[in-house]
Design an enzyme around this catalytic site. Structure first.
Site: not given
Ligand code: PNS
Length: 168
Positions: A19, A92, A130, A43
């Site tokens: 990150h 990645r 992570s 979650k």
């Molecule tokens: O680090 P991560 O878990 O891969 O991040 C995922 C994240 C936070 C970018 C994604 O889950 C997100 O944007 N969640 C917010 C809810 C949302 O907008 N969902 C629709 C996105 S397609």
């Protein structure tokens, strides 16, 4: 570049050096980078939001154009709130692509003016996630050099058995 502010969203559960690599690249491209840590009531994260926030803040302390925040709900709403139009995501391996592509397309559908910019970390971190950090730390493996120092402490407290196994 027209967009001066970009949002790098994620769970950061916990923040890794992968990150941080993406954050370093982002802050060279944009005037301001906002790290948006997702607080998802649906979650259960490994580390609670307060701990993730502290760890991210500590890891980016001294990066003058980087700020740290949390958000709930839709990412595109959060971008509106931040007055930003660019989402940064690290990518990645090819395996990341499908999920990232789906998210980028959905976000574009929800807000046509928003663009997702994908950045690749150094190859040193291409395998790092992570989730793997948790797995390795919980089984007593050494993740030094893969996470910032503050996160090493968090992991040691979270997985005391992991530490004792390593000493054997
Ligand atoms: O680090 P991560 O878990 O891969 O991040 C995922 C994240 C936070 C970018 C994604 O889950 C997100 O944007 N969640 C917010 C809810 C949302 O907008 N969902 C629709 C996105 S397609």
């Amino acid at each position: 570049m027209a967009d001066k502010r970009a949002v790098y969203p994620g769970s950061f559960d916990p923040i890794t050096n992968g990150h941080l690599d993406i954050i370093e690249r982002s802050r060279r491209l944009f005037d301001e980078v906002v790290l948006g840590i997702l607080e998802n009531p649906e979650k259960v994260p490994v580390f609670p939001i307060a701990q993730r926030l502290d760890a991210v803040r500590e890891a980016v302390a001294g990066m003058d154009n980087v700020s740290v925040d949390t958000f709930k709900g839709l990412l595109v709403d959060y971008l509106d709130h931040q007055n930003a139009r660019v989402i940064i995501r690290g990518i990645r391996a090819v395996s990341d692509f499908e999920y990232e592509f789906q998210m980028a397309m959905m976000n574009r559908r929800l807000r046509s003016g928003i663009e997702t910019v994908f950045l690749m970390p150094s190859e040193t971190y291409f395998f790092l996630s992570s989730q793997l950090v948790h797995e390795v730390a919980s089984l007593g493996g050494d993740v030094t050099g893969l996470v910032p120092p503050g996160v090493l402490g968090m992991l040691a407290r979270k997985y005391p058995r992991g530490r004792s196994r390593r000493k054997r």
